[in-house]
Design a protein around this motif. Sequence first.
Motif, PDB file in Angstrom:
ATOM      1  N   THR A   1      34.180  -1.888  39.236  1.00 59.57           N
ATOM      2  CA  THR A   1      35.026  -2.018  40.416  1.00 59.57           C
ATOM      3  C   THR A   1      35.706  -0.687  40.703  1.00 59.57           C
ATOM      4  O   THR A   1      35.937   0.116  39.800  1.00 59.57           O
ATOM      5  CB  THR A   1      36.094  -3.115  40.223  1.00 59.57           C
ATOM      6  OG1 THR A   1      36.891  -2.797  39.083  1.00 59.57           O
ATOM      7  CG2 THR A   1      35.449  -4.476  40.035  1.00 59.57           C
TER       8      THR A   1
ATOM      9  N   TYR B   1      37.834   1.770  38.805  1.00 58.58           N
ATOM     10  CA  TYR B   1      38.880   1.136  38.007  1.00 58.58           C
ATOM     11  C   TYR B   1      38.364   0.883  36.595  1.00 58.58           C
ATOM     12  O   TYR B   1      39.089   1.000  35.611  1.00 58.58           O
ATOM     13  CB  TYR B   1      39.314  -0.176  38.666  1.00 58.58           C
ATOM     14  CG  TYR B   1      40.571  -0.761  38.084  1.00 58.58           C
ATOM     15  CD1 TYR B   1      41.815  -0.397  38.577  1.00 58.58           C
ATOM     16  CD2 TYR B   1      40.523  -1.670  37.029  1.00 58.58           C
ATOM     17  CE1 TYR B   1      42.974  -0.921  38.041  1.00 58.58           C
ATOM     18  CE2 TYR B   1      41.679  -2.198  36.484  1.00 58.58           C
ATOM     19  CZ  TYR B   1      42.899  -1.824  36.986  1.00 58.58           C
ATOM     20  OH  TYR B   1      44.052  -2.344  36.446  1.00 58.58           O
TER      21      TYR B   1
ATOM     22  N   GLN C   1      40.067  -5.021  44.377  1.00 54.62           N
ATOM     23  CA  GLN C   1      39.159  -3.888  44.148  1.00 54.62           C
ATOM     24  C   GLN C   1      37.782  -4.184  44.737  1.00 54.62           C
ATOM     25  O   GLN C   1      37.413  -5.349  44.939  1.00 54.62           O
ATOM     26  CB  GLN C   1      39.035  -3.621  42.646  1.00 54.62           C
ATOM     27  CG  GLN C   1      40.357  -3.294  41.973  1.00 54.62           C
ATOM     28  CD  GLN C   1      40.366  -3.643  40.512  1.00 54.62           C
ATOM     29  OE1 GLN C   1      39.328  -3.674  39.868  1.00 54.62           O
ATOM     30  NE2 GLN C   1      41.539  -3.937  39.966  1.00 54.62           N
TER      31      GLN C   1
ATOM     32  N   TYR D   1      38.676   1.433  43.514  1.00 50.31           N
ATOM     33  CA  TYR D   1      39.797   1.260  44.421  1.00 50.31           C
ATOM     34  C   TYR D   1      39.291   1.187  45.853  1.00 50.31           C
ATOM     35  O   TYR D   1      38.408   1.934  46.268  1.00 50.31           O
ATOM     36  CB  TYR D   1      40.791   2.413  44.268  1.00 50.31           C
ATOM     37  CG  TYR D   1      41.609   2.327  43.005  1.00 50.31           C
ATOM     38  CD1 TYR D   1      42.714   1.493  42.930  1.00 50.31           C
ATOM     39  CD2 TYR D   1      41.271   3.069  41.882  1.00 50.31           C
ATOM     40  CE1 TYR D   1      43.460   1.399  41.775  1.00 50.31           C
ATOM     41  CE2 TYR D   1      42.013   2.989  40.716  1.00 50.31           C
ATOM     42  CZ  TYR D   1      43.104   2.155  40.667  1.00 50.31           C
ATOM     43  OH  TYR D   1      43.841   2.057  39.515  1.00 50.31           O
TER      44      TYR D   1
END
Length: 456
Positions: A374, A446, A385, A376
């Motif tokens: 994932t 992430y 996300q 941002y």
Amino acid sequence: MKIQSIKASRFNALAAYARNPTVKLYSEEVDWYQTDDLLIVACMILDFTDGDYAGNIMVRDEAERYRNVTLSAFISDFEHAKTALFKKMEECYGNIDNIRLQYEGEINPPTPVDFFTPLKTTRNRLDNLFEELINNPMHLSAKNIIEPMMRWYEDADGNFIEQFQTTGFRQRIWELYLFAMLIENDVVLEPSGAIPDFICDSFYGKFCIEATTINPTVTKGVVESIPTSSSLAELENIQLNYYPIKFGSALFSKLRKQYWLKEECVGKPLIFAVTDCLSPESGKISKNSLAYYLYGYMHESQHDDNGQLQILPRRIDEHRWGEKVIPSGFFNLDNSEHISAVIFSNDASFGKFNRMGLMSGFAPAGTQMRRLGTMYDPDPNATEQLPFYLNVNDENYQELWTEGLDVYHNPNALFPLSPSIFENAAHHYLLPDGNIRTTFPEFMPYGSITRICLPE
């Protein structure tokens, strides 16, 4: 001897530490080469002043570290310059036994180091991740890129190999990631003792880094279990209390050592670099917890009547887990003004080294990798996300060591850190109202996992 064209990323993994970044002020690297036995690597540079090309040649010394030895002639035509460079490389190769000698006459010259064969003193207490690295063929890409990169390490403590194979494996891998990330950002590393870990010089000034990790607590030989959650409320409690206490223990221990008083650090920005080594997956969960602890705020979100996202800061006074209680807000502690920033990555992992190894030509032929995770969402009104799926084998796939790095700037720093030093990182700044302003690079993961398929 055969001369082969290679990617810039491979050249960087092999020999970037031997390059002086100041040459980028007046030239640009445009092509890279190696001999098939890796005794010589070279890069073609374009001089900005007169538009001429020349080759910079580096040779492995007795310790298998690359050293600058000579330049080929400056020539305006690229193909002619390439011919001249190859001829110069052949001349060097013909005298390689003499050119390699850097320590002739020294009583104890350095020799090549075998990092991966267990020592007699470590065979019965190898770190499980070290064993995974040397025995699992899934990590051959990582092992193959780690070996040449580790040649840079000066064994200031005298026990590097033992620590790398046993109790210090996670710390050493974190330091190796930081080394690669710093070199990528054109940082020159000055010789140092054991403290601090990195004394740095860059286009944007000098600074120092001390590295640390958060690890499971071991009590009477028993390793603590990392708490798990069965509900959102339990997860939030773990993120708000358990992980901040872990980060607090590591960072506060470093703060008490007062590195800013050491001659190498006086008057310079001082950075603490921390990563989560509790488990392979915990860094994705603890990422938010570090910001909670550093700034002493958590943030709730809601959309107003017009659909615009509103962020509401909420002050955190303390973190409490069982009998352990610590104050929140590391950057508000006494003497914390000497710490310019804390940097963090949850991707200093086998996955990262495997991907960079594949991208740089260190993977066994036929190795396939896919990366999913994932990232941002750049939408200012997003609260979730975005998923991503990437083919690491794609010729257009690109990844930086800096990718995924978070820089948390201290609002009270005596010597603020220039954001230009880590240009491709995410930079976080606490505002007076408790909100956090963040500048993101174009792609900011992430967390991710890497799936590997080896050839039959």
